[in-house]
Scaffold this motif. Sequence first.
Motif, mmCIF file in Angstrom:
data_model
loop_
_atom_site.group_PDB
_atom_site.id
_atom_site.type_symbol
_atom_site.label_atom_id
_atom_site.label_comp_id
_atom_site.label_asym_id
_atom_site.label_seq_id
_atom_site.Cartn_x
_atom_site.Cartn_y
_atom_site.Cartn_z
ATOM 1 N N UNK A 1 49.598 45.678 -11.828
ATOM 2 C CA UNK A 1 50.693 47.420 -12.101
ATOM 3 C C UNK A 1 51.844 48.236 -12.261
ATOM 4 N N UNK A 2 52.114 48.469 -12.444
ATOM 5 C CA UNK A 2 53.243 49.288 -13.198
ATOM 6 C C UNK A 2 54.056 50.186 -11.999
ATOM 7 N N UNK A 3 54.618 49.803 -11.756
ATOM 8 C CA UNK A 3 55.622 50.901 -10.752
ATOM 9 C C UNK A 3 56.869 50.975 -10.149
ATOM 10 N N UNK A 4 57.189 52.229 -9.880
ATOM 11 C CA UNK A 4 58.517 52.317 -9.417
ATOM 12 C C UNK A 4 59.373 51.043 -8.554
ATOM 13 N N UNK A 5 60.552 50.923 -7.996
ATOM 14 C CA UNK A 5 61.379 50.219 -7.532
ATOM 15 C C UNK A 5 61.052 50.998 -6.119
ATOM 16 N N UNK A 6 61.154 50.004 -5.272
ATOM 17 C CA UNK A 6 60.408 50.951 -3.914
ATOM 18 C C UNK A 6 59.521 51.192 -3.311
ATOM 19 N N UNK A 7 58.161 50.841 -4.366
ATOM 20 C CA UNK A 7 57.098 50.760 -4.415
ATOM 21 C C UNK A 7 56.296 49.884 -3.259
ATOM 22 N N UNK A 8 55.331 50.060 -3.141
ATOM 23 C CA UNK A 8 54.116 48.882 -2.622
ATOM 24 C C UNK A 8 52.749 48.827 -3.469
ATOM 25 N N UNK A 9 52.324 47.328 -3.578
ATOM 26 C CA UNK A 9 51.439 47.229 -4.305
ATOM 27 C C UNK A 9 51.321 45.876 -3.418
ATOM 28 N N UNK A 10 49.453 45.834 -4.023
ATOM 29 C CA UNK A 10 48.882 44.541 -2.830
ATOM 30 C C UNK A 10 47.626 43.666 -3.808
ATOM 31 N N UNK A 11 48.345 42.753 -4.484
ATOM 32 C CA UNK A 11 47.424 41.608 -5.184
ATOM 33 C C UNK A 11 46.608 41.330 -5.082
ATOM 34 N N UNK A 12 44.865 40.558 -5.137
ATOM 35 C CA UNK A 12 44.066 40.160 -4.665
ATOM 36 C C UNK A 12 43.881 38.371 -5.250
ATOM 37 N N UNK A 13 43.012 37.751 -4.305
ATOM 38 C CA UNK A 13 43.037 36.219 -5.499
ATOM 39 C C UNK A 13 41.268 36.462 -4.752
ATOM 40 N N UNK A 14 40.404 35.694 -5.602
ATOM 41 C CA UNK A 14 39.803 35.786 -5.019
ATOM 42 C C UNK A 14 38.787 34.090 -5.595
ATOM 43 N N UNK A 15 38.387 34.192 -4.164
ATOM 44 C CA UNK A 15 38.311 31.878 -5.129
ATOM 45 C C UNK A 15 36.516 31.858 -5.139
ATOM 46 N N UNK A 16 36.256 31.684 -5.553
ATOM 47 C CA UNK A 16 34.927 30.765 -5.812
ATOM 48 C C UNK A 16 34.840 29.396 -5.171
ATOM 49 N N UNK A 17 33.078 28.930 -4.773
ATOM 50 C CA UNK A 17 33.364 28.226 -4.273
ATOM 51 C C UNK A 17 33.316 28.492 -2.478
ATOM 52 N N UNK A 18 32.735 27.205 -2.110
ATOM 53 C CA UNK A 18 32.102 27.226 -0.341
ATOM 54 C C UNK A 18 33.295 26.478 0.027
ATOM 55 N N UNK A 19 34.367 26.179 -0.278
ATOM 56 C CA UNK A 19 35.669 24.929 0.976
ATOM 57 C C UNK A 19 36.576 26.491 0.533
ATOM 58 N N UNK A 20 36.532 27.660 0.672
ATOM 59 C CA UNK A 20 37.790 27.947 1.106
ATOM 60 C C UNK A 20 39.020 27.545 1.589
ATOM 61 N N UNK A 21 38.278 27.478 3.019
ATOM 62 C CA UNK A 21 39.404 27.183 4.123
ATOM 63 C C UNK A 21 40.071 25.903 4.026
ATOM 64 N N UNK A 22 39.212 25.169 3.030
ATOM 65 C CA UNK A 22 39.689 23.896 2.832
ATOM 66 C C UNK A 22 41.108 23.408 2.228
ATOM 67 N N UNK A 23 41.335 24.831 1.803
ATOM 68 C CA UNK A 23 42.115 24.774 0.701
ATOM 69 C C UNK A 23 43.704 25.794 1.512
ATOM 70 N N UNK A 24 44.964 25.103 1.374
ATOM 71 C CA UNK A 24 46.646 25.578 1.178
ATOM 72 C C UNK A 24 46.395 26.870 -0.202
ATOM 73 N N UNK A 25 46.832 27.791 -0.252
ATOM 74 C CA UNK A 25 46.733 28.851 -1.452
ATOM 75 C C UNK A 25 48.116 28.897 -1.319
ATOM 76 N N UNK A 26 48.193 29.423 -2.813
ATOM 77 C CA UNK A 26 49.953 30.382 -2.746
ATOM 78 C C UNK A 26 49.946 31.208 -3.773
ATOM 79 N N UNK A 27 51.326 31.799 -3.708
ATOM 80 C CA UNK A 27 51.458 32.961 -4.805
ATOM 81 C C UNK A 27 52.373 31.900 -5.551
ATOM 82 N N UNK A 28 52.415 31.890 -6.772
ATOM 83 C CA UNK A 28 54.282 31.732 -7.393
ATOM 84 C C UNK A 28 54.095 33.150 -8.560
ATOM 85 N N UNK A 29 55.442 33.229 -9.211
ATOM 86 C CA UNK A 29 55.718 33.804 -10.772
ATOM 87 C C UNK A 29 56.448 33.122 -11.528
ATOM 88 N N UNK A 30 56.702 33.592 -12.605
ATOM 89 C CA UNK A 30 57.693 32.777 -13.592
ATOM 90 C C UNK A 30 59.452 32.671 -13.881
#
Length: 125
Positions: free
Chosen positions: A10-39
């Motif tokens: 979303x769009x917000x002002x400096x100092x604010x907070x935001x929570x991102x979510x990433x939903x995964x398909x499949x039954x082996x979610x625990x098998x994967x390490x997960x990470x966040x990247x930005x360009x």
Amino acid sequence: QVQLVESGGGFLQAGGSLRLSCASSGRTFISYAMAWFRPLPGKDREFVAWVSGSGGRTAYADSVKGRFTISRDGAKNTVYLQMNSLKPEDTGNYYCAASRINSYEFRNEGEYDYWGQGTQVTVSS
């Protein structure tokens, strides 16, 4: 095959907070390490945060340490990125990624097997 879908940007002002979510398909979610990247302008994606397959270990880029928190919910097959004290330099399209090697803290985007489409975060000054 793992499909990742980010949300929460979303769009917000400096100092604010935001929570991102990433939903995964499949039954082996625990098998994967997960990470966040930005360009980075003119560069490859920048590592932001990582969580192990079990959720017991985390790692952060120095630029976000103390402000961002990564977590995962195995019951919901979802990984989160809680972002506090946001700064304009945090602006970007945030991608989540999954790695089959679930216990090693990879910071290079080339080590990840699956990627989402990204969710845009814009922080104004």
